[in-house]
Design an enzyme around this catalytic site. Structure first.
Site, mmCIF file in Angstrom:
data_model
loop_
_atom_site.group_PDB
_atom_site.id
_atom_site.type_symbol
_atom_site.label_atom_id
_atom_site.label_comp_id
_atom_site.label_asym_id
_atom_site.label_seq_id
_atom_site.Cartn_x
_atom_site.Cartn_y
_atom_site.Cartn_z
ATOM 1 N N ASN A 4 17.492 -11.927 92.481
ATOM 2 C CA ASN A 4 16.721 -10.708 92.304
ATOM 3 C C ASN A 4 16.923 -10.095 90.911
ATOM 4 O OD1 ASN A 4 14.965 -8.726 93.325
ATOM 5 N ND2 ASN A 4 16.657 -7.395 93.848
ATOM 6 N N ALA A 5 17.134 -10.933 89.903
ATOM 7 C CA ALA A 5 17.341 -10.434 88.541
ATOM 8 C C ALA A 5 16.083 -9.729 88.045
ATOM 9 C CB ALA A 5 17.687 -11.588 87.596
ATOM 10 N N GLY A 6 16.261 -8.585 87.389
ATOM 11 C CA GLY A 6 15.091 -7.909 86.853
ATOM 12 C C GLY A 6 15.420 -6.705 86.002
ATOM 13 N N SER A 58 7.150 -10.189 91.134
ATOM 14 C CA SER A 58 6.725 -8.792 91.119
ATOM 15 C C SER A 58 5.212 -8.735 91.188
ATOM 16 C CB SER A 58 7.199 -8.104 89.845
ATOM 17 O OG SER A 58 6.642 -6.809 89.738
ATOM 18 N N TYR A 71 8.117 -7.705 80.924
ATOM 19 C CA TYR A 71 8.464 -7.719 82.343
ATOM 20 C C TYR A 71 7.408 -8.485 83.137
ATOM 21 C CZ TYR A 71 9.504 -6.153 87.069
ATOM 22 O OH TYR A 71 9.802 -6.125 88.410
ATOM 23 N N LYS A 75 8.189 -12.011 85.113
ATOM 24 C CA LYS A 75 8.044 -12.107 86.561
ATOM 25 C C LYS A 75 6.988 -13.149 86.940
ATOM 26 C CE LYS A 75 11.272 -9.445 87.881
ATOM 27 N NZ LYS A 75 12.340 -9.875 88.768
#
Length: 80
Positions: A4-6, A58, A71, A75
């Site tokens: 769940n890296a973000g 995402s 981002y 994703k």
């Protein structure tokens, strides 16, 4: 393993002002970090012949919402 890296990067910058360093930082966390997590989980799961690796993408990767370009791109990289 739930990957769940973000990180978003600097949300106050547009694509015109987003720095190379900021972009690289987002990709290193969201894409490369995810790869490293999967790699190390697989080292345990493959010999055990058991396990699942999940990645969080995402909604920003498929529709336009307020997020940085880095981002959204990082994703989307997890979807392909």
């Amino acid at each position: 393993m739930f990957n769940n890296a973000g990180v978003v990067g600097d949300p106050d910058q547009s694509i015109l002002t987003f720095t190379n360093e900021n972009f690289k930082s987002v990709f290193e966390t969201n894409v490369y970090g995810g790869f490293l997590g999967a790699k190390h989980a697989a080292r345990v799961m493959i010999p055990a012949k058991s396990g699942v690796i999940l990645f969080t993408a995402s909604i920003a990767s498929v529709i336009s919402i307020e997020s940085t370009h880095a981002y959204a791109m990082s994703k989307h990289a997890k979807l392909v």
